[in-house]
Write a protein that holds these residues in place. Structure first.
Motif, PDB file in Angstrom:
ATOM      1  N   LEU A   5       0.870  -1.166   0.000  1.00  0.00           N
ATOM      2  CA  LEU A   5       0.000   0.000   0.000  1.00  0.00           C
ATOM      3  C   LEU A   5       0.911   1.220   0.000  1.00  0.00           C
ATOM      4  CD1 LEU A   5      -2.973   0.926   0.598  1.00  0.00           C
ATOM      5  CD2 LEU A   5      -2.374   0.756   3.004  1.00  0.00           C
TER       6      LEU A   5
ATOM      7  N   GLU B 224      -6.905  -3.661   3.075  1.00  0.00           N
ATOM      8  CA  GLU B 224      -7.921  -2.609   3.148  1.00  0.00           C
ATOM      9  C   GLU B 224      -8.073  -2.097   4.579  1.00  0.00           C
ATOM     10  OE1 GLU B 224     -11.399  -4.353   1.365  1.00  0.00           O
ATOM     11  OE2 GLU B 224     -10.442  -4.416  -0.620  1.00  0.00           O
TER      12      GLU B 224
ATOM     13  N   ALA C  38      -5.270   0.152   5.248  1.00  0.00           N
ATOM     14  CA  ALA C  38      -5.518   1.423   4.557  1.00  0.00           C
ATOM     15  C   ALA C  38      -6.469   2.305   5.369  1.00  0.00           C
ATOM     16  CB  ALA C  38      -6.085   1.161   3.163  1.00  0.00           C
TER      17      ALA C  38
ATOM     18  N   LEU D 236      -8.889   3.255  -2.620  1.00  0.00           N
ATOM     19  CA  LEU D 236      -7.759   2.434  -3.056  1.00  0.00           C
ATOM     20  C   LEU D 236      -7.812   2.324  -4.571  1.00  0.00           C
ATOM     21  CD1 LEU D 236      -7.392  -0.644  -0.675  1.00  0.00           C
ATOM     22  CD2 LEU D 236      -5.723   1.136  -1.159  1.00  0.00           C
TER      23      LEU D 236
END
Length: 162
Positions: free
Chosen positions: A74, A110, A113, A121
Motif C-alpha cells: 500500500l 484494506e 488502509a 484504493l
C-alpha cells in the motif's frame, strides 16, 4: 486451513522472497518465457519498495498454515488525491491460489488502509494477469479510466471506495 495476514517490513526474509516471486511471475508472463535471475534482480533494484513502510505506506504478508504465501503493498498517494492510496505487489503463490487467501489478503490490506485514513484504493494491472483482475472484481474493485501513466506496463485500472 487457516490464513493470517499481518503487517511486516517489506525487506523481511519472507517479504523479500514473496516480492521476488511476484516479480518473477509478472515478468515471466510479460516476456512469455522464464525471467532470468539477473532480470529479477534488476527489476527489484530501486523498485520503490521503500515506500511500502510508514509513513508512506504499508506491506502485509499472508501466511497459510504458517507458511508465507501472499503479500500486498500500500502506497499513500495524498498528492494525487487526498485520502487515496495505491495497492501494489498483490501476490498469492500459485500453490495457495483458490484457497480464499486472496480475499483475506485484500481485506487485511484494506483494513491497514482504513487505519491510515485512506478512503480510496486504486491500482493498475495488466490484461494478462487474469487471476488478479478476477480477484479485484470479486472483491468490489471497479474498472476505472486510467488515473496515471507512470507504469508503462499498465493496461487496466481499478478503484474501490473504502
Amino acid at each position: 486451513m487457516t490464513w493470517t495476514v499481518t503487517a511486516e517490513r517489506f525487506d523481511s526474509p519472507d517479504a523479500t522472497a514473496l516480492r521476488r516471486d511476484y516479480y518473477d511471475e509478472v515478468a515471466s508472463r510479460y516476456w512469455q518465457r522464464p525471467a532470468t535471475e539477473a532480470e529479477i534482480a534488476e527489476g527489484l533494484a530501486d523498485d520503490g519498495a521503500d515506500l511500502l513502510a510508514p509513513p508512506t505506506g504499508q506491506f502485509v504478508v499472508g501466511r497459510h498454515e504458517g507458511k508465507a504465501a501472499s503479500c500486498a503493498g500500500l502506497v499513500l498517494t495524498e498528492e494525487a488525491a487526498p485520502g487515496s492510496a495505491e495497492l501494489t505487489r498483490v501476490y498469492v503463490r500459485p500453490a495457495f491460489r483458490s484457497t480464499g487467501g486472496g480475499g483475506v489478503l485484500l481485506a487485511a490490506v484494506e483494513e491497514e488502509a482504513r487505519a491510515l485514513g485512506v478512503r480510496l484504493l486504486r491500482l493498475d494491472t495488466r490484461l494478462d494477469l487474469v487471476e488478479a483482475r478476477g480477484l479485484y472484481a470479486k472483491h468490489g474493485y471497479a474498472e476505472v479510466p486510467a488515473f496515471h501513466r507512470r507504469n508503462p506496463y499498465a493496461e487496466v485500472w481499478f478503484a474501490k471506495e473504502l
